[in-house]
Scaffold this motif. Sequence first.
Motif, PDB file in Angstrom:
ATOM      1  N   GLU A 195      51.676   0.481 -43.458  1.00 29.62           N
ATOM      2  CA  GLU A 195      52.541   0.914 -44.560  1.00 29.62           C
ATOM      3  C   GLU A 195      52.756  -0.240 -45.536  1.00 29.62           C
ATOM      4  OE1 GLU A 195      55.909   3.822 -43.566  1.00 29.62           O
ATOM      5  OE2 GLU A 195      55.733   2.668 -41.699  1.00 29.62           O
ATOM      6  N   LYS A 196      53.477   0.057 -46.607  1.00 33.11           N
ATOM      7  CA  LYS A 196      53.927  -0.960 -47.572  1.00 33.11           C
ATOM      8  C   LYS A 196      52.757  -1.721 -48.176  1.00 33.11           C
ATOM      9  CE  LYS A 196      58.413  -1.393 -45.288  1.00 33.11           C
ATOM     10  NZ  LYS A 196      59.408  -2.277 -44.623  1.00 33.11           N
ATOM     11  N   TYR A 197      51.753  -0.981 -48.626  1.00 39.80           N
ATOM     12  CA  TYR A 197      50.668  -1.600 -49.379  1.00 39.80           C
ATOM     13  C   TYR A 197      50.692  -1.169 -50.845  1.00 39.80           C
ATOM     14  CZ  TYR A 197      48.434   2.692 -47.463  1.00 39.80           C
ATOM     15  OH  TYR A 197      48.142   3.977 -47.045  1.00 39.80           O
ATOM     16  N   GLY A 198      51.896  -0.806 -51.303  1.00 34.81           N
ATOM     17  CA  GLY A 198      52.081  -0.526 -52.714  1.00 34.81           C
ATOM     18  C   GLY A 198      52.019   0.927 -53.104  1.00 34.81           C
ATOM     19  N   LEU A 199      51.794   1.807 -52.142  1.00 35.43           N
ATOM     20  CA  LEU A 199      51.706   3.235 -52.402  1.00 35.43           C
ATOM     21  C   LEU A 199      52.661   3.982 -51.478  1.00 35.43           C
ATOM     22  CD1 LEU A 199      47.812   3.509 -52.591  1.00 35.43           C
ATOM     23  CD2 LEU A 199      49.407   3.352 -54.518  1.00 35.43           C
ATOM     24  N   ARG A 200      53.132   5.129 -51.915  1.00 36.15           N
ATOM     25  CA  ARG A 200      54.082   5.924 -51.116  1.00 36.15           C
ATOM     26  C   ARG A 200      53.305   6.742 -50.086  1.00 36.15           C
ATOM     27  NH1 ARG A 200      59.245   5.250 -49.597  1.00 36.15           N
ATOM     28  NH2 ARG A 200      60.083   7.240 -48.840  1.00 36.15           N
ATOM     29  N   GLU A 201      52.723   6.063 -49.124  1.00 39.89           N
ATOM     30  CA  GLU A 201      51.896   6.703 -48.111  1.00 39.89           C
ATOM     31  C   GLU A 201      51.740   5.758 -46.925  1.00 39.89           C
ATOM     32  OE1 GLU A 201      47.382   5.712 -49.262  1.00 39.89           O
ATOM     33  OE2 GLU A 201      48.351   7.036 -50.694  1.00 39.89           O
ATOM     34  N   PHE A 202      51.014   6.214 -45.921  1.00 40.44           N
ATOM     35  CA  PHE A 202      50.687   5.351 -44.784  1.00 40.44           C
ATOM     36  C   PHE A 202      49.290   5.686 -44.294  1.00 40.44           C
ATOM     37  CE2 PHE A 202      52.558   9.098 -42.831  1.00 40.44           C
ATOM     38  CZ  PHE A 202      51.786   9.307 -41.691  1.00 40.44           C
ATOM     39  N   THR A 203      48.699   4.695 -43.640  1.00 39.96           N
ATOM     40  CA  THR A 203      47.387   4.866 -43.029  1.00 39.96           C
ATOM     41  C   THR A 203      47.533   4.765 -41.526  1.00 39.96           C
ATOM     42  OG1 THR A 203      46.251   3.942 -44.946  1.00 39.96           O
ATOM     43  CG2 THR A 203      45.049   3.900 -42.858  1.00 39.96           C
ATOM     44  N   LEU A 204      46.903   5.674 -40.837  1.00 44.02           N
ATOM     45  CA  LEU A 204      46.978   5.736 -39.381  1.00 44.02           C
ATOM     46  C   LEU A 204      45.620   5.304 -38.810  1.00 44.02           C
ATOM     47  CD1 LEU A 204      48.562   8.612 -37.333  1.00 44.02           C
ATOM     48  CD2 LEU A 204      46.307   7.748 -36.731  1.00 44.02           C
ATOM     49  N   LEU A 205      45.629   4.264 -38.007  1.00 38.57           N
ATOM     50  CA  LEU A 205      44.428   3.766 -37.317  1.00 38.57           C
ATOM     51  C   LEU A 205      44.499   4.178 -35.856  1.00 38.57           C
ATOM     52  CD1 LEU A 205      44.347   0.094 -38.709  1.00 38.57           C
ATOM     53  CD2 LEU A 205      43.454   2.173 -39.785  1.00 38.57           C
ATOM     54  N   ALA A 206      43.531   4.931 -35.390  1.00 35.89           N
ATOM     55  CA  ALA A 206      43.490   5.393 -33.999  1.00 35.89           C
ATOM     56  C   ALA A 206      42.318   4.730 -33.293  1.00 35.89           C
ATOM     57  CB  ALA A 206      43.365   6.912 -33.948  1.00 35.89           C
ATOM     58  N   ARG A 207      42.628   3.792 -32.414  1.00 37.48           N
ATOM     59  CA  ARG A 207      41.584   3.078 -31.684  1.00 37.48           C
ATOM     60  C   ARG A 207      41.383   3.726 -30.322  1.00 37.48           C
ATOM     61  NH1 ARG A 207      44.453  -1.041 -34.503  1.00 37.48           N
ATOM     62  NH2 ARG A 207      43.069  -2.036 -36.045  1.00 37.48           N
ATOM     63  N   LEU A 208      40.134   3.931 -29.971  1.00 36.62           N
ATOM     64  CA  LEU A 208      39.783   4.682 -28.769  1.00 36.62           C
ATOM     65  C   LEU A 208      39.316   3.728 -27.671  1.00 36.62           C
ATOM     66  CD1 LEU A 208      37.780   7.434 -30.667  1.00 36.62           C
ATOM     67  CD2 LEU A 208      40.165   7.570 -29.907  1.00 36.62           C
ATOM     68  N   GLY A 209      39.688   4.063 -26.439  1.00 42.19           N
ATOM     69  CA  GLY A 209      39.319   3.223 -25.309  1.00 42.19           C
ATOM     70  C   GLY A 209      37.875   3.406 -24.900  1.00 42.19           C
TER      71      GLY A 209
END
Length: 209
Positions: A195-209
């Motif tokens: 979050e908080k990269y200058g835009l009103r949004e978020f990025t979700l990173l899903a790392r898999l085992g």
Amino acid sequence: MDVSGTLSTVARYYSRTVRAHGATARGVDWPCALTQDLRFVQLLRIAGRRRRFSLNDLGCGYGALLALLRTRYKMPIDYAGVDIAAPMIAHARTLWATDPLAQFGVSSALPRQADFSVASGVFNVQLGHGAKAWTEFIRSVLHELRAASKSGFAVNFVLPPERGVEPLEGLYRTRPAPWVEYCSKSFGAQVEVIEKYGLREFTLLARLG
């Protein structure tokens, strides 16, 4: 689960935008190329420090992410992009006709399993669909990304507006928690929220085992 009606609506919408604005950020309904690239940078954090990997791009539009990949990475990235709007793919194939490590297809399904997969902006424009139908659509996309990814996938969402700000109609907005929980429980993923990269949004990173 049948999401074909939702896909048809989305395909018509983005076919209209690219016909109106061409192979530009406006053509995929982003306000400008700078914020478009800023989103791409967050999504590519799923690859960490790796400098050579294969990548799927679901909802690839005209292939704007590929332009960033080709300038950011010295090692060539094996790239596959799909989009349900045929005019988008027509532009992409024209723009990247001479790139031997890029393939594009008109589809809602990714053509192979890659190291990583990303989807930028595919959940934002709800287009009048009800909450239940849109939630099912998002889940279907997340499952497609999981099935096509060996090491992880990344997506982005619009956050709710700040207090006192009138929300734009037609956008899907959410807090991170429901989708962090869904990806953790459904896929056993280790989930990171950017979050908080200058835009009103978020990025979700899903790392898999």
